[in-house]
Design a protein around this motif. Structure first.
Motif, PDB file in Angstrom:
ATOM      1  N   GLU A 292       0.810  -1.218   0.000  1.00 16.81           N
ATOM      2  CA  GLU A 292       0.000   0.000   0.000  1.00 16.81           C
ATOM      3  C   GLU A 292       0.844   1.270   0.000  1.00 16.81           C
ATOM      4  O   GLU A 292       0.369   2.340  -0.374  1.00 16.81           O
TER       5      GLU A 292
ATOM      6  N   LYS B   6      -5.571  -3.583  -3.592  1.00 13.19           N
ATOM      7  CA  LYS B   6      -4.454  -4.094  -2.792  1.00 13.19           C
ATOM      8  C   LYS B   6      -4.683  -5.578  -2.553  1.00 13.19           C
ATOM      9  O   LYS B   6      -5.730  -5.989  -2.056  1.00 13.19           O
TER      10      LYS B   6
ATOM     11  N   LYS C 226      -7.999  -4.326  -0.045  1.00 14.59           N
ATOM     12  CA  LYS C 226      -8.516  -2.960  -0.071  1.00 14.59           C
ATOM     13  C   LYS C 226      -8.700  -2.547  -1.521  1.00 14.59           C
ATOM     14  O   LYS C 226      -8.102  -3.142  -2.428  1.00 14.59           O
TER      15      LYS C 226
ATOM     16  N   PHE D 251      -9.355   1.146  -4.168  1.00 12.02           N
ATOM     17  CA  PHE D 251      -9.304   2.599  -4.242  1.00 12.02           C
ATOM     18  C   PHE D 251      -9.703   3.061  -5.642  1.00 12.02           C
ATOM     19  O   PHE D 251      -9.574   2.318  -6.617  1.00 12.02           O
TER      20      PHE D 251
ATOM     21  N   GLU E 258     -10.355   5.379  -0.707  1.00 11.28           N
ATOM     22  CA  GLU E 258     -10.729   3.993  -0.441  1.00 11.28           C
ATOM     23  C   GLU E 258     -12.247   3.826  -0.484  1.00 11.28           C
ATOM     24  O   GLU E 258     -12.999   4.704  -0.048  1.00 11.28           O
TER      25      GLU E 258
END
Length: 210
Positions: A41, A80, A193, A195, A201
């Motif tokens: 990240e 991610k 995750k 984005f 996010e």
């Protein structure tokens, strides 16, 4: 926009250059749906800057990409994941085409409603589609819509998945901790995750082809 020449940034640039070379080889340079996978990240900011630089007039500022048209930043979903092959920090993939784009988010609303069945569904459901980007491509007299969007409400997501025509191809990026309903016509991609192209996010990311 300045991109610092760190080893990690160099890897990101090379990953994007590799994808661009593949697109050039097959003669399909227009980006419709894009995904960037990252394993760390901490490189998020570098990816965002590299992507923005790549999309905006980079052919005038870099010898790496000559004769390249501008691309739309908003078609990117950034995810991610735990790891990438060969220890890479970033990898790009996506759907591209030749110069067949006839409509995008800046076009007249009436024309968009006529050509974009999925957006029409969203509007009828009173869904907020400000976070959705659509590009319509015309080939052989037939229009196809390529939509990138983000949702932060599970209820709104379920409504989209239920009401979107079954003929549409949907890719859903989500964290496996989320409880969502399974639909046979949807491709589910669990990630740690996700984005948008600005680095914000979100809970859910969508790529829709209709």
């Amino acid at each position: 926009m300045e991109i610092l020449g760190t080893p990690l940034t160099d890897q990101i640039v090379l990953a994007l250059q590799h994808f661009d070379t593949l697109c050039e080889t097959i003669g399909a340079q227009e980006k419709l749906l894009m995904t960037c996978y990252i394993s760390d990240e901490s490189v998020l900011d570098s990816v965002i800057k590299t992507w923005a630089f790549y999309c905006s007039n980079m052919n005038h500022r870099s010898d790496l990409w000559m004769d390249k048209s501008d691309d739309v930043e908003k078609c990117l979903v950034l995810v991610k994941i735990s790891e990438l092959p060969r220890g890479a920090v970033a990898e790009f993939g996506g759907v591209t085409c030749k110069r067949l784009i006839v409509d995008d988010n800046d076009s007249d609303k009436k024309e968009r409603e006529e050509n974009d069945d999925v957006s029409t569904v969203f509007q009828k459901l009173n869904l907020n589609i400000e976070g959705f980007h659509n590009t319509t491509v015309s080939a052989f007299g037939y229009n196809r819509n390529f939509i990138t969007g983000f949702v932060d409400s599970r209820e709104e997501l379920e409504l989209i998945l239920e009401k979107t025509p079954k003929s549409a191809q949907i890719t859903l990026y989500y964290n496996p901790k989320e409880i969502i309903t399974f639909h046979h016509h949807i491709g589910y991609y669990p990630v740690e995750k996700l984005f948008d192209y600005r680095g914000k996010e979100h809970r859910f990311g969508l790529h829709i082809r209709s």
